[in-house]
Design an enzyme around this catalytic site. Sequence first.
Site, PDB file in Angstrom:
ATOM      1  N   GLU A  46      -9.404  -1.568   5.584  1.00  0.00           N
ATOM      2  CA  GLU A  46     -10.347  -1.018   6.579  1.00  0.00           C
ATOM      3  C   GLU A  46     -11.729  -1.647   6.462  1.00  0.00           C
ATOM      4  OE1 GLU A  46     -10.211   3.275   6.295  1.00  0.00           O
ATOM      5  OE2 GLU A  46      -8.450   3.354   7.574  1.00  0.00           O
ATOM      6  N   GLU A  78      -1.084   2.784   8.224  1.00  0.00           N
ATOM      7  CA  GLU A  78      -1.510   4.175   7.964  1.00  0.00           C
ATOM      8  C   GLU A  78      -1.496   4.943   9.268  1.00  0.00           C
ATOM      9  OE1 GLU A  78      -5.187   4.896   5.864  1.00  0.00           O
ATOM     10  OE2 GLU A  78      -4.926   3.100   4.642  1.00  0.00           O
TER      11      GLU A  78
HETATM   12  C1  BG6 Z   1      -8.072   5.644   5.491  1.00  0.00           C
HETATM   13  C2  BG6 Z   1      -8.031   5.088   4.110  1.00  0.00           C
HETATM   14  O1  BG6 Z   1      -9.384   5.644   5.892  1.00  0.00           O
HETATM   15  O2  BG6 Z   1      -7.735   6.963   5.728  1.00  0.00           O
HETATM   16  C3  BG6 Z   1      -7.333   5.962   3.092  1.00  0.00           C
HETATM   17  O3  BG6 Z   1      -7.530   3.780   4.073  1.00  0.00           O
HETATM   18  C4  BG6 Z   1      -7.637   7.407   3.390  1.00  0.00           C
HETATM   19  O4  BG6 Z   1      -7.748   5.534   1.822  1.00  0.00           O
HETATM   20  C5  BG6 Z   1      -7.068   7.747   4.754  1.00  0.00           C
HETATM   21  O5  BG6 Z   1      -7.169   8.306   2.432  1.00  0.00           O
HETATM   22  C6  BG6 Z   1      -7.213   9.191   5.173  1.00  0.00           C
HETATM   23  O6  BG6 Z   1      -8.533   9.607   5.022  1.00  0.00           O
HETATM   24  P1  BG6 Z   1      -8.897  10.891   4.179  1.00  0.00           P
HETATM   25  O7  BG6 Z   1     -10.382  10.920   4.151  1.00  0.00           O
HETATM   26  O8  BG6 Z   1      -8.314  12.040   4.950  1.00  0.00           O
HETATM   27  O9  BG6 Z   1      -8.284  10.719   2.852  1.00  0.00           O
END
Ligand code: BG6
Length: 477
Positions: free
Chosen positions: A178, A374
């Site tokens: 990211e 993701e």
């Molecule tokens: C992304 C990241 O931004 O979102 C992860 O690559 C992160 O590391 C995921 O955990 C979800 O975000 P959060 O803040 O809910 O953990």
Amino acid sequence: MVANSFPEGFLWGGAVAAHQLEGAWQSGGKGVSVADVMTAGAHGVPREITDGVLPGKNYPNHDGIDFYGHYKEDVALFAEMGFKCFRTSIAWTRIFPNGDETEPNEAGLKFYDDLFDECLEYGIEPVVTLAHFEMPWHLVEEYGGFGNRKVIDFYLNFATTCFKRYQDKVKYWMTFNEIDNQADFNNDFAVMTNSGLKLGDNNEAAMYQAAHYELVASALAVKEGKKINPDFMIGAMINYTPFYPATSDPADILLAQRINQRRFWFSDVHAWGEYPKEVEAYLERKGFRSDFTAEDQVVLKEGTVDYIGFSYYQSMTVSAKNGDADHLISPADAVVDNPYLETSDWGWSVDPIGLRYGLNELTDRYHLPLFIVENGLGAVDQVEEDGSIHDPYRVDYLRKHLEEVKKAVTLDGVDLMGYTPWGCIDVVSAGTGQMSKRYGFIYVDKDDEGKGTLARSRKDSFFWYQNVIKTNGAELD
Ligand code: BG6
């Protein structure tokens, strides 16, 4: 007839990051990373970035879910779900504890050898991010993180060490997680986790210079990686968040375009090897990114990526009432609610169509294969008396997103390599440091205070996802 399932060889799996699950922050010679100096926050309460590890503070990443000690059990559960791949990251500080050593730490290298071997035993392909929010803290303190050109060499040493060591075990790589988060340059979490920058008076200028160095580092890594193993697939990784105009007022439309340009430029450079015109013009006007050499220009062109990996959680909507395209302070200032979308308990909009939109947008822009690395819903789970966990909200979120993904693949011609939902096992939230913001198919018994047995158990969504993989996405219900 339109196909109902996903392409053969589609990489179904799940995603995590080393610092959010491994724990064992001092085992095997590991050094202190940026993630190790972040305290636990909560929804609306930012994590504190402390000056080193201070006594009496709660640092949830120190213990994570002890994947370091449980990885065999966890990989067996991934295999039971039918994973074809598993996305994780290599903690930079396990390999180079301070970041500026010339020789790597053998115990750290060995851990990932064992982990990747374990995955491969089950036919699970590792998909590896090199830098996922976990730069050595020493590089921040001593060098100012990626604000310093020297850090390119340290990163390259880390990258090539990993490429050489795992060249026969890992085919799919991503250079920086990211990288575009720092477009929100007033967000201290974003500039620290991306670039190792501490907040100063001119964040924006510092961010553009540091991001440039990261893009050069990425391009050099791609070049070196291909020499080590020409079959490597080395990708970019961006947080894809489309910014929609709040209305059909052209001022809103221009503003949304501008914000998207200021986020896309990172992947533009990764994929095209050159800066897009608007950002180039902006940097010149402002006198930002003054250190850009002729050699950098060549390197960027020679080290373009093979695919675009991206996360997708939500869309955002912006209104020019709060700042027009030419007077943008930061994208966050222009964000308004979207009346068409519901939000999660953490205030993230839920927008499955935005994912299909994004798959088309990225395909049109880059003409490269895409990889959704993701996607998911952070939610509170309830453990029933009999130990079961019913999470229909998670299944609902993922199903709706996968329905849109399927349309993009089967109707729109998108070339998609795979899908790895975030936090396939519950991990520490990156944004808040909470355990209670859970994404997993596998529940981990640990709370926000760090208490719990760490026992793993299957949620209802575990069995749903198992069937999705078994039917190659033909059955999403
Ligand atoms: C992304 C990241 O931004 O979102 C992860 O690559 C992160 O590391 C995921 O955990 C979800 O975000 P959060 O803040 O809910 O953990």
